[in-house]
Design a protein around this motif. Structure first.
Motif, short mmCIF file in Angstrom:
data_model
loop_
_atom_site.label_atom_id
_atom_site.label_comp_id
_atom_site.label_asym_id
_atom_site.label_seq_id
_atom_site.Cartn_x
_atom_site.Cartn_y
_atom_site.Cartn_z
N LYS A 130 0.88 -1.35 0.01
CA LYS A 130 0.00 -0.08 -0.03
C LYS A 130 0.74 1.19 0.00
O LYS A 130 0.67 2.31 -0.88
N ALA A 131 1.87 1.39 0.78
CA ALA A 131 2.69 2.43 0.91
C ALA A 131 3.69 2.56 -0.56
O ALA A 131 3.77 3.59 -0.86
N ALA A 132 4.11 1.50 -0.87
CA ALA A 132 4.76 1.38 -2.22
C ALA A 132 3.96 2.15 -3.34
O ALA A 132 4.28 2.87 -4.26
N LYS A 133 2.59 1.71 -3.47
CA LYS A 133 1.59 2.03 -4.44
C LYS A 133 1.67 3.67 -4.27
O LYS A 133 1.50 4.25 -5.34
N ALA A 134 1.56 4.25 -3.16
CA ALA A 134 1.54 5.72 -2.78
C ALA A 134 2.81 6.42 -3.25
O ALA A 134 2.73 7.38 -3.80
N ALA A 135 3.84 5.68 -2.88
CA ALA A 135 5.12 6.21 -3.35
C ALA A 135 5.08 6.19 -4.95
O ALA A 135 5.64 7.44 -5.53
N LEU A 136 4.63 5.40 -5.50
CA LEU A 136 4.57 5.39 -7.24
C LEU A 136 3.71 6.49 -7.75
O LEU A 136 3.86 6.86 -8.71
N LYS A 137 2.73 6.89 -6.89
CA LYS A 137 1.79 8.00 -7.28
C LYS A 137 2.46 9.56 -6.80
O LYS A 137 1.73 10.31 -6.97
N GLY A 138 3.63 9.33 -6.49
CA GLY A 138 4.34 10.76 -6.12
C GLY A 138 3.92 11.10 -4.72
O GLY A 138 4.27 12.33 -4.42
N ARG A 139 3.47 10.52 -3.74
CA ARG A 139 3.25 10.88 -2.64
C ARG A 139 4.55 11.01 -1.58
O ARG A 139 5.45 10.20 -1.87
N SER A 140 4.38 12.08 -0.60
CA SER A 140 5.79 12.41 -0.08
C SER A 140 5.96 11.26 1.10
O SER A 140 4.75 10.47 1.45
N SER A 141 6.89 11.18 1.58
CA SER A 141 7.15 10.47 2.89
C SER A 141 6.02 10.85 3.98
O SER A 141 5.76 9.81 4.83
N GLY A 142 5.92 12.04 4.28
CA GLY A 142 5.01 12.30 5.38
C GLY A 142 3.66 12.10 4.92
O GLY A 142 2.88 11.44 6.00
N GLU A 143 3.25 12.08 3.82
CA GLU A 143 1.96 11.41 3.44
C GLU A 143 1.78 9.96 3.46
O GLU A 143 1.00 9.41 3.87
#
Length: 288
Positions: A130-143
């Motif tokens: 779930k976190a990796a998918k968010a990272a691939l969408k450009g989310r920041s570490s804080g998000e």
């Protein structure tokens, strides 16, 4: 390349395909038999662990990665200019979380952030994906961290063990409890609550009854279950895993029901023929 790289440790039992598809780094824990030290999932397989335990009549020790191990794993991504979010094994179960935090302090402030998953095995894998998918969408570490902190309270992790022998050898079950449990063929259903393992049911008789009860617990959540990804994890319990996968697919119509095999560290604590389920709900998990 995403600006944030997700890391976890080998107790997530992350399938190789997910590591590659989602660019997830994995730091191995250690499995220590009297004569040798092995990296979980690198130098030894679960089947080899079970063979060694049967031959020796004793469990191996398990050990967290050192701060230096974490520093060596994190450094290449930091040097590339990426931030890191590391999702650890439950801090109530291991010093892995603390060692990762010590490593994070050796990097520039804010570059490496450590999150306590509060869980283990497929529960960590689910959160990491779930976190990796968010990272691939450009989310920041804080998000990503905010999302993980919200999600871990909605995570259900339950499992059924086949024998009390490993819990007994590991000091988590007395000799008398082991004797009575084996005599009566008691199969405990265990749940992760606030990062710790608690028994929620003790089923007498065939293991299938305990597995069906665990499935019943999950299906009671069906109306609020997050059906994007459900995980069935097991230790050499392919038949039970298939039963759960088939039942979950039919009942939930989930987008994906994945099967993972638990690795050496998890297997050395629960033993072979263990099976479990991990999923997220759309509200806090009932801990009663």
């Amino acid at each position: 390349m995403p600006n944030v790289k997700i890391f976890t440790d080998s107790t997530s039992d992350m399938p190789q395909g997910w590591k590659e598809s989602y660019d997830i780094g994995v730091v191995p824990l250690y499995v220590v038999f009297e004569d040798a030290t092995y990296r979980d999932g690198v130098d030894i397989t679960p089947a080899e662990v079970y063979r060694k335990v049967a031959a020796a009549g004793a469990l191996p020790k398990t050990a967290a990665p050192s701060p230096a191990d974490f520093m060596n794993a994190f450094a290449p991504a930091v040097e590339e200019g990426r931030d890191i979010v590391y999702l650890s094994l439950s801090s109530a179960l291991s010093s892995t979380y603390q060692n990762a935090r010590l490593a994070a302090e050796e990097f520039p402030p804010g570059r490496v952030k450590v999150v306590d998953s509060g869980t283990l095995c497929g529960g960590i894998a689910l959160l990491a994906v779930k976190a990796a998918k968010a990272a691939l969408k450009g989310r920041s570490s804080g998000e990503i961290i905010s999302m993980l902190e919200q999600s871990r309270g909605r995570l259900s992790t339950e499992f059924v063990i086949d024998t009390l022998d490993y819990l007994h050898m590991g000091g988590r079950c007395s000799g008398m409890q082991n004797f009575i449990g084996s005599l009566l063929k008691i199969r405990p259903v265990l749940r992760l609550v606030n990062g710790s393992i608690i028994p929620v049911s003790k089923v007498r008789g065939k293991k299938e009854k305990a597995v069906e009860q665990m499935l019943s617990h999950a299906l009671s959540d069906i109306d609020r279950m997050d059906k994007e990804l459900l995980i069935v994890a097991h230790t050499q319990a392919e038949k039970d895993a298939k039963f759960l996968v088939d039942a979950l697919k039919e009942a939930t119509r989930a987008e994906e029901v994945a099967v993972i095999e638990a690795g050496c560290v998890i297997g050395s604590h629960c033993g072979p023929n263990t099976v479990g389920m991990m999923y997220l709900t759309n509200g806090s998990r009932d801990t009663k």
